[in-house]
Motif scaffolding. Structure first.
Motif, PDB file in Angstrom:
ATOM      1  N   THR A 161       0.835  -1.202   0.000  1.00 10.62           N
ATOM      2  CA  THR A 161       0.000   0.000   0.000  1.00 10.62           C
ATOM      3  C   THR A 161       0.868   1.250   0.000  1.00 10.62           C
ATOM      4  O   THR A 161       1.692   1.452   0.894  1.00 10.62           O
ATOM      5  N   ASP A 162       0.666   2.096  -0.993  1.00  8.11           N
ATOM      6  CA  ASP A 162       1.387   3.349  -1.119  1.00  8.11           C
ATOM      7  C   ASP A 162       0.529   4.498  -0.577  1.00  8.11           C
ATOM      8  O   ASP A 162      -0.660   4.326  -0.288  1.00  8.11           O
ATOM      9  N   LEU A 163       1.136   5.670  -0.462  1.00  6.42           N
ATOM     10  CA  LEU A 163       0.499   6.781   0.243  1.00  6.42           C
ATOM     11  C   LEU A 163       0.538   8.043  -0.613  1.00  6.42           C
ATOM     12  O   LEU A 163       1.563   8.361  -1.218  1.00  6.42           O
ATOM     13  N   PHE A 164      -0.584   8.754  -0.649  1.00  7.08           N
ATOM     14  CA  PHE A 164      -0.638  10.071  -1.285  1.00  7.08           C
ATOM     15  C   PHE A 164      -1.085  11.080  -0.239  1.00  7.08           C
ATOM     16  O   PHE A 164      -2.158  10.943   0.357  1.00  7.08           O
ATOM     17  N   VAL A 165      -0.250  12.105   0.003  1.00  6.15           N
ATOM     18  CA  VAL A 165      -0.544  13.141   0.995  1.00  6.15           C
ATOM     19  C   VAL A 165      -0.885  14.429   0.263  1.00  6.15           C
ATOM     20  O   VAL A 165      -0.123  14.881  -0.591  1.00  6.15           O
ATOM     21  N   TYR A 166      -2.038  15.010   0.592  1.00  5.19           N
ATOM     22  CA  TYR A 166      -2.419  16.281  -0.009  1.00  5.19           C
ATOM     23  C   TYR A 166      -2.330  17.380   1.045  1.00  5.19           C
ATOM     24  O   TYR A 166      -2.648  17.180   2.208  1.00  5.19           O
ATOM     25  N   GLN A 167      -1.869  18.545   0.596  1.00  7.84           N
ATOM     26  CA  GLN A 167      -1.629  19.655   1.506  1.00  7.84           C
ATOM     27  C   GLN A 167      -2.456  20.879   1.121  1.00  7.84           C
ATOM     28  O   GLN A 167      -2.877  21.032  -0.022  1.00  7.84           O
ATOM     29  N   SER A 168      -2.659  21.729   2.094  1.00  8.35           N
ATOM     30  CA  SER A 168      -3.375  22.978   1.880  1.00  8.35           C
ATOM     31  C   SER A 168      -2.428  24.122   2.223  1.00  8.35           C
ATOM     32  O   SER A 168      -1.234  24.041   1.954  1.00  8.35           O
ATOM     33  N   GLY A 169      -2.973  25.181   2.823  1.00  6.29           N
ATOM     34  CA  GLY A 169      -2.131  26.309   3.192  1.00  6.29           C
ATOM     35  C   GLY A 169      -2.603  26.963   4.463  1.00  6.29           C
ATOM     36  O   GLY A 169      -3.747  26.785   4.891  1.00  6.29           O
ATOM     37  N   PRO A 170      -1.753  27.728   5.108  1.00  2.77           N
ATOM     38  CA  PRO A 170      -2.087  28.366   6.389  1.00  2.77           C
ATOM     39  C   PRO A 170      -2.810  29.697   6.198  1.00  2.77           C
ATOM     40  O   PRO A 170      -2.210  30.681   5.748  1.00  2.77           O
ATOM     41  N   TRP A 171      -4.078  29.750   6.534  1.00  2.00           N
ATOM     42  CA  TRP A 171      -4.838  30.988   6.422  1.00  2.00           C
ATOM     43  C   TRP A 171      -4.298  32.080   7.353  1.00  2.00           C
ATOM     44  O   TRP A 171      -4.519  33.264   7.110  1.00  2.00           O
ATOM     45  N   SER A 172      -3.605  31.670   8.388  1.00  2.00           N
ATOM     46  CA  SER A 172      -3.062  32.665   9.314  1.00  2.00           C
ATOM     47  C   SER A 172      -1.926  33.468   8.685  1.00  2.00           C
ATOM     48  O   SER A 172      -1.625  34.582   9.110  1.00  2.00           O
ATOM     49  N   ASP A 173      -1.311  32.909   7.628  1.00  2.00           N
ATOM     50  CA  ASP A 173      -0.179  33.582   6.995  1.00  2.00           C
ATOM     51  C   ASP A 173      -0.531  34.253   5.669  1.00  2.00           C
ATOM     52  O   ASP A 173       0.024  35.297   5.323  1.00  2.00           O
ATOM     53  N   ARG A 174      -1.454  33.647   4.924  1.00  2.72           N
ATOM     54  CA  ARG A 174      -1.762  34.182   3.592  1.00  2.72           C
ATOM     55  C   ARG A 174      -3.103  33.627   3.121  1.00  2.72           C
ATOM     56  O   ARG A 174      -3.672  32.734   3.746  1.00  2.72           O
ATOM     57  N   LYS A 175      -3.580  34.194   2.026  1.00  3.04           N
ATOM     58  CA  LYS A 175      -4.803  33.727   1.398  1.00  3.04           C
ATOM     59  C   LYS A 175      -4.440  33.011   0.097  1.00  3.04           C
ATOM     60  O   LYS A 175      -3.390  33.279  -0.501  1.00  3.04           O
ATOM     61  N   PRO A 176      -5.307  32.119  -0.378  1.00  2.63           N
ATOM     62  CA  PRO A 176      -5.032  31.456  -1.663  1.00  2.63           C
ATOM     63  C   PRO A 176      -4.921  32.463  -2.796  1.00  2.63           C
ATOM     64  O   PRO A 176      -5.493  33.561  -2.742  1.00  2.63           O
ATOM     65  N   ALA A 177      -4.195  32.089  -3.832  1.00  2.00           N
ATOM     66  CA  ALA A 177      -4.035  32.986  -4.978  1.00  2.00           C
ATOM     67  C   ALA A 177      -5.378  33.294  -5.623  1.00  2.00           C
ATOM     68  O   ALA A 177      -5.546  34.369  -6.210  1.00  2.00           O
ATOM     69  N   GLY A 178      -6.331  32.383  -5.494  1.00  2.00           N
ATOM     70  CA  GLY A 178      -7.639  32.597  -6.092  1.00  2.00           C
ATOM     71  C   GLY A 178      -8.641  33.279  -5.190  1.00  2.00           C
ATOM     72  O   GLY A 178      -9.810  33.399  -5.550  1.00  2.00           O
ATOM     73  N   TYR A 179      -8.209  33.721  -4.025  1.00  2.59           N
ATOM     74  CA  TYR A 179      -9.114  34.357  -3.069  1.00  2.59           C
ATOM     75  C   TYR A 179      -9.692  35.638  -3.652  1.00  2.59           C
ATOM     76  O   TYR A 179      -8.978  36.566  -4.016  1.00  2.59           O
ATOM     77  N   PHE A 180     -11.035  35.704  -3.734  1.00  4.06           N
ATOM     78  CA  PHE A 180     -11.731  36.871  -4.287  1.00  4.06           C
ATOM     79  C   PHE A 180     -11.242  37.226  -5.696  1.00  4.06           C
ATOM     80  O   PHE A 180     -11.245  38.389  -6.076  1.00  4.06           O
ATOM     81  N   SER A 181     -10.845  36.228  -6.444  1.00  6.33           N
ATOM     82  CA  SER A 181     -10.361  36.496  -7.791  1.00  6.33           C
ATOM     83  C   SER A 181     -11.460  36.215  -8.801  1.00  6.33           C
ATOM     84  O   SER A 181     -12.112  35.180  -8.752  1.00  6.33           O
ATOM     85  N   LEU A 182     -11.664  37.138  -9.734  1.00 10.38           N
ATOM     86  CA  LEU A 182     -12.634  36.911 -10.797  1.00 10.38           C
ATOM     87  C   LEU A 182     -12.093  35.942 -11.842  1.00 10.38           C
ATOM     88  O   LEU A 182     -12.846  35.412 -12.656  1.00 10.38           O
ATOM     89  N   ASP A 183     -10.790  35.727 -11.834  1.00 11.81           N
ATOM     90  CA  ASP A 183     -10.176  34.768 -12.744  1.00 11.81           C
ATOM     91  C   ASP A 183     -10.276  33.391 -12.103  1.00 11.81           C
ATOM     92  O   ASP A 183      -9.563  33.078 -11.160  1.00 11.81           O
ATOM     93  N   GLU A 184     -11.171  32.561 -12.610  1.00 12.54           N
ATOM     94  CA  GLU A 184     -11.418  31.266 -11.974  1.00 12.54           C
ATOM     95  C   GLU A 184     -10.265  30.288 -12.192  1.00 12.54           C
ATOM     96  O   GLU A 184     -10.124  29.321 -11.459  1.00 12.54           O
ATOM     97  N   ARG A 185      -9.480  30.479 -13.209  1.00  7.81           N
ATOM     98  CA  ARG A 185      -8.386  29.561 -13.509  1.00  7.81           C
ATOM     99  C   ARG A 185      -7.079  30.164 -12.999  1.00  7.81           C
ATOM    100  O   ARG A 185      -6.555  31.125 -13.580  1.00  7.81           O
ATOM    101  N   ILE A 186      -6.568  29.637 -11.919  1.00  3.98           N
ATOM    102  CA  ILE A 186      -5.344  30.137 -11.309  1.00  3.98           C
ATOM    103  C   ILE A 186      -4.197  29.219 -11.707  1.00  3.98           C
ATOM    104  O   ILE A 186      -4.163  28.039 -11.325  1.00  3.98           O
ATOM    105  N   THR A 187      -3.277  29.709 -12.489  1.00  5.37           N
ATOM    106  CA  THR A 187      -2.176  28.871 -12.960  1.00  5.37           C
ATOM    107  C   THR A 187      -1.049  28.767 -11.942  1.00  5.37           C
ATOM    108  O   THR A 187      -0.391  27.739 -11.829  1.00  5.37           O
ATOM    109  N   GLU A 188      -0.821  29.836 -11.198  1.00  2.65           N
ATOM    110  CA  GLU A 188       0.245  29.834 -10.199  1.00  2.65           C
ATOM    111  C   GLU A 188      -0.375  29.985  -8.816  1.00  2.65           C
ATOM    112  O   GLU A 188      -0.665  31.087  -8.370  1.00  2.65           O
ATOM    113  N   ASP A 189      -0.590  28.866  -8.152  1.00  2.00           N
ATOM    114  CA  ASP A 189      -1.199  28.893  -6.832  1.00  2.00           C
ATOM    115  C   ASP A 189      -0.112  29.033  -5.774  1.00  2.00           C
ATOM    116  O   ASP A 189       1.085  28.899  -6.063  1.00  2.00           O
ATOM    117  N   ASN A 190      -0.524  29.277  -4.529  1.00  2.00           N
ATOM    118  CA  ASN A 190       0.461  29.562  -3.480  1.00  2.00           C
ATOM    119  C   ASN A 190       0.241  28.707  -2.236  1.00  2.00           C
ATOM    120  O   ASN A 190       0.572  29.122  -1.134  1.00  2.00           O
TER     121      ASN A 190
END
Length: 553
Positions: free
Chosen positions: A172-201
């Motif tokens: 059995t192999d493992l896949f780990v998915y990660q998110s980001g810390p809201w306390s430090d920053r917001k996602p690149a797509g936060y309040f963005s009218l551009d729904e397709r974000i090519t460079e996420d953070n």
């Protein structure tokens, strides 16, 4: 998605939209209901023995999750709960949960977990992902958990993990998915009218290969992208026998990693309606065509109506479109599998688009009529037309005919909760699927399935290998004289949740079925005239009855 977003929206609109009210709301739900028997549940938390309260900790969405595993191999599903002062394991003793003192204490807050069998010995091990990024693992030693280093190391912001044998080498192999810390920053797509974000953070996802019981990170250019991932599924979505990976990303498109079969993956971005706030990743064949589909919960805000003037509305139209009618808040997606990794969003056609602010989901046959129903938790919503928070009911969709009908909250019996994680399991061996809802800052809730299934039976099964380990990637075809169900054995992971690995199939009024089982190594077995209302362990040498069902139902 950060809970604070809706508060921000509420404050902004409260200033500029005085006197505006919501039209018919998802909080009240549709009055249209399917014919009886309707899905109905009863709160049996006190009777069940599950006594666990979340404290609303964790940045963003919180930590409240629930995870199912049979840790002592007695056929009674046990529960791990996260979100309170510390994680707690509740052992199921004949249909009643008893808190067990088997987990060593930790000195850091835990974000999420996953159960998997690392050694392939039939005893499910446990990984805990902490808020500081460290991974704490425990080997299951005959029902006792011993802290063990499995080689994953420390990460940045692990939100969860799922498991499969991606290279078909028998472990059995493992896949780990990660998110980001809201306390430090917001996602690149936060309040963005551009729904397709090519460079996420956000942070990268990682694939780990199991090498003799130790995980080694796979260096793959296509397992990439710094997303704010919230859920993932490890399942064969292309029909070639190799498990692929679907990832639901917050403020971005879903990602599909297609397993090429040679140890590498083809990374595809699922555009269109997936460019939203993907919360869950629930894989199941909901259309009954033999191909697994993917349900992704999301956010749906009802349109506004009110008494403001046309001139005022025009002045605020840009803000309204930006906040309320943006492409990221248009509801759930149901990605119907077209084959070869192609999907079509059919949420509107099948009636599951409008679900409020959704989180963890389940696609399970709750009424045992032979097709899967749908359910997902929802979170608290702050509205601009009232001072106190509005709590929302879990969204329940019952499949009837060619689509789903949302069951009215006054009918399905569940009460308003600020829900996050969700687990389905048959904890009392009655042949029906029950629910455990993990709440953000309240007591977790156990719901008993009260739908009338007197004339509807079920079959529960888990495919195993020679050592008794769950054979992830196995495919079971359940045939009656009128229907065919295809079930894939997966890790059953979702947002802050993990369902039982005992697969549940409703069979209506049929008393026997035929099972065709395909193991990942190519072994195929057929079992005819299999009696229903049983929980079976499917081995290559035959069927083992773990429990008779409907004893207490």
């Amino acid at each position: 998605m950060d809970t604070r977003l809706v508060v921000t929206v509420g404050l902004v609109l409260a200033v500029v939209l005085a006197g505006v009210t919501f039209g018919p709301s998802y909080l009240e739900q549709s009055s249209a209901e399917p014919e009886a028997p309707r899905l109905a549940f009863t709160d049996v938390t006190e009777q069940s023995g599950l006594d666990y309260e979340a404290v609303g900790s964790g940045v963003g969405s919180g930590n409240s999750g629930v995870y199912v595993a049979d840790v002592n191999r007695d056929s009674w599903p046990d529960l791990l709960t996260i979100g309170g002062d510390s994680p707690a394991l509740f052992v199921n003793e004949g249909g009643e949960f008893v808190r067990a003192d088997v987990l060593p204490s930790l000195d850091q807050p835990v974000k999420s977990a996953v159960f998997l069998d690392v050694e392939g010995d039939g005893w499910t091990d446990l990984f805990l992902f902490t808020e500081d990024g460290s991974v704490v693992a425990f080997r299951n030693d005959g029902g006792e958990f011993v802290r063990t280093e499995y080689g994953v190391g420390n990460l940045s912001y692990p939100l969860g993990a799922t498991a499969a044998d991606y290279d078909q080498d028998g472990d059995t192999d493992l896949f780990v998915y990660q998110s980001g810390p809201w306390s430090d920053r917001k996602p690149a797509g936060y309040f963005s009218l551009d729904e397709r974000i090519t460079e996420d953070n956000g942070n990268p996802n990682y694939l780990y290969e199991n090498v003799d019981g130790e995980f080694q990170r796979v260096d793959s250019a296509n397992i990439s992208g710094n997303h704010w991932s919230l859920a993932a599924s490890f399942a064969d979505l292309t029909g070639d026998g190799y498990p692929d990976i679907h990832v639901a990303n917050d403020y971005n498109n879903d990602t599909l990693y297609v397993n090429t079969g040679d140890g590498t993956f083809d990374r595809r971005t699922l555009g269109g309606s997936t460019a939203r706030n993907g919360m869950s990743s629930e894989v199941a064949d909901v259309t009954d065509d033999g191909r697994p589909d993917v349900f992704v919960s999301n956010i749906w805000f009802p349109k506004l109506k009110g008494n403001m003037s046309t001139e005022r509305y025009e002045r605020l139209k840009r803000l309204l479109d930006f906040v309320i009618h943006s492409g990221r808040t248009k509801g759930n997606t149901l990605l119907v599998n077209q084959g070869n990794g192609e999907f079509v969003d059919s949420a509107d056609e099948l009636g599951v688009r409008h679900g409020g602010w959704g989180w963890a989901a389940s696609a399970t046959d709750f009424d045992n009529d032979g097709d899967r129903d749908m359910l997902h938790t929802t979170q608290v919503v702050v509205r601009i037309d009232r001072d106190d928070p509005v709590y929302t009911y879990p969204m329940v969709f019952q499949q009837r005919g060619d689509g789903f009908t949302r069951v009215n909250a006054t009918t399905h019996g569940m009460h308003e909760t600020d829900g996050r994680g969700l687990a389905t399991l048959d904890f009392d061996h009655d042949g029906e699927q029950e629910l455990v809802v993990a709440t953000y800052d309240d007591s977790f809730v156990v719901y008993d399935n009260e739908v009338d299934t007197a004339d509807h039976g079920s079959l529960q099964l888990r495919v195993v290998d020679e050592d008794g380990a769950t054979a992830l990637g196995s495919v079971v075809t359940v045939r009656t004289d009128t229907r065919t169900h295809v079930v894939q054995q997966t890790a059953n992971v979702d947002y802050l949740s993990q369902d039982s690995r005992v697969e549940h199939v409703g069979v209506g009024d049929h008393e026997t079925v035929t099972l065709e089982v395909n193991w990942p190594d190519g072994t195929t077995r057929t079992f005819e005239d299999v009696a229903v209302d049983q929980r079976l362990r499917v081995t290559k040498s035959g069927l083992v009855v773990d429990a008779s069902l409907n004893e207490t139902g």
